[in-house]
Design an enzyme around this catalytic site. Structure first.
Site, short mmCIF file in Angstrom:
data_model
loop_
_atom_site.label_atom_id
_atom_site.label_comp_id
_atom_site.label_asym_id
_atom_site.label_seq_id
_atom_site.Cartn_x
_atom_site.Cartn_y
_atom_site.Cartn_z
N ASP A 21 64.98 22.99 19.12
CA ASP A 21 64.16 21.85 19.22
C ASP A 21 63.06 22.20 20.29
OD1 ASP A 21 63.02 19.46 19.06
OD2 ASP A 21 64.52 18.38 19.94
N ASP A 121 58.73 21.16 14.47
CA ASP A 121 59.31 21.60 15.90
C ASP A 121 60.77 21.68 16.14
OD1 ASP A 121 59.43 18.89 15.61
OD2 ASP A 121 59.02 18.53 17.60
N GLU A 122 61.55 21.70 14.96
CA GLU A 122 63.01 21.56 15.01
C GLU A 122 63.58 22.03 13.86
OE1 GLU A 122 65.24 17.97 15.60
OE2 GLU A 122 63.29 17.01 15.17
#
Length: 372
Positions: A21, A121-122
């Site tokens: 993350d 983003d993760e």
């Protein structure tokens, strides 16, 4: 007297999962490009002082978060929370975020191809079998953090465990640049100390309901029986029962069958009032939400398509750190985009709402036991 047939739990602890993350990703990318912003409260959103108060926070850096700013908050609210001399609004640059995300995913593929992206983003990585033939998962996670920092000048937090739920929770445990491992023997103690809102599926309404029952932490949740949770909360109740005990059998899947769900309508005669547009946005949001529910997915990006009577077409999108699922939330965000970019001067011939960056809902399609 009725008897509840309890569903037995199956613990599978052989998998090794990493959840990566990125730390305040969009804001961190903007600060990387503009280093003079590093000590400021950076909010990625249109400046509401220039948009008539419109706009929604996409994300904020950790300085801004200390003042209470968070994603999906109206940008105007950030003005009230952060001293003006510290606050900086930066408009989002999604092409740059996507390019940076691509660099990060190239690093993931150096370790494994079993990757489940959740957003830019993760992502989850299953490293049970990996390209390095490495059994030390911490070593793999540490390499990822170091290489991401070296290649992108950005930090990330990682969670390591034997299932996706625990890995995801662990990555949030010690941000930024955190690295948390949850082993099978420590899972229930780790979960007992979590606030109830950290569990998947616990929104504001369920949180209030659980609080009424004296449930404020994972430890409190562990005291509730399977029957009680299923009878009151159905499928999500059983998911909570599983997760409170460290059980989650959902695999890391790199198969995403559908990338977007959308609905659009054409109007003849064209729409000429704000009230008519609002009604249509509500109708389209309900249609999109119904399809999301049927497909058991949710998404992080809202796209609004607008076409006027002269066939001028505008397509605008807004990305969020959380998933959208309900008609009410989809309508709210689409309406905010309309308020910023909509124009009735030539009448509206077409409106469309699409949800993209889709991901399956976290609870499974379960067959619940009968009561005898």
């Amino acid at each position: 007297m009725t008897e509840w047939l309890e569903i037995p739990l199956q613990y599978h602890t052989q998998r090794r999962i990493i959840h990566v993350d990125m730390d305040a990703f969009y804001a961190s990318v903007e600060i990387r490009e503009q280093p003079h912003l590093r000590d400021k409260a950076v909010v990625v959103a249109p400046d509401p002082r220039r948009t008539g108060g419109h706009g929604v926070v996409t994300t904020a850096n950790y300085v801004a978060r200390r003042f209470g700013v968070h994603s999906a908050m109206p940008a105007a609210q950030a003005l009230k929370l952060v001293p003006r001399d510290q606050l900086v609004f930066v408009p989002p640059h999604f092409d740059l975020y996507s390019e940076t995300s691509g660099q990060i995913h190239q690093l993931f593929h150096q370790i494994t191809d079993v990757i489940e992206p959740i957003s830019l983003d993760e992502a989850f990585l299953d490293v049970t079998v990996n390209k390095w033939h490495e059994r030390n998962t911490v070593k793999l996670a540490q390499w990822l953090q170091q290489e991401i920092l070296k290649k992108t000048r950005l930090t990330c937090s990682v969670g390591i465990s034997y299932n996706k739920f625990l890995a995801k929770v662990a990555s949030d445990h010690n941000k930024p640049m955190g690295r948390t491992i949850v082993r099978p023997e420590m899972a229930q103690t780790f979960l007992a100390n979590l606030p109830i809102e950290s569990f998947f599926g616990v929104g504001k309404k369920m949180q209030a309901s659980l609080h009424e029952r004296g449930v404020f932490s994972g430890g409190d949740l562990q005291k509730l029986s399977q029957a009680e949770l299923i009878q009151r909360y159905k499928k999500i109740g059983f998911m909570l029962y599983q997760h409170a005990r460290g059980v989650d059998d959902s695999p890391v899947s790199n198969q995403r069958a559908r990338k977007s769900i959308g609905k659009e309508s054409t109007y003849n005669p064209p729409l000429t009032s704000e009230e008519a547009v609002a009604r249509q946005l509500a109708h389209l949001s309900q249609q999109v939400a119904a399809t999301l529910q049927r497909q058991q997915v949710h998404g992080k990006i809202v796209v609004l398509k607008i076409r006027d009577s002269e066939f001028n077409t505008v397509t605008k999108r807004q990305s969020f750190d959380h998933y959208l699922y309900s008609a009410q939330e989809i309508q709210q965000q689409a309406s905010l985009i309309w308020q910023r970019f909509g124009d009735l001067s030539h009448g509206i011939r077409l409106l469309g709402i699409t949800i993209t960056d889709l991901f399956p809902l976290t609870y499974e399609n379960l067959t619940l036991p009968l009561i005898f």
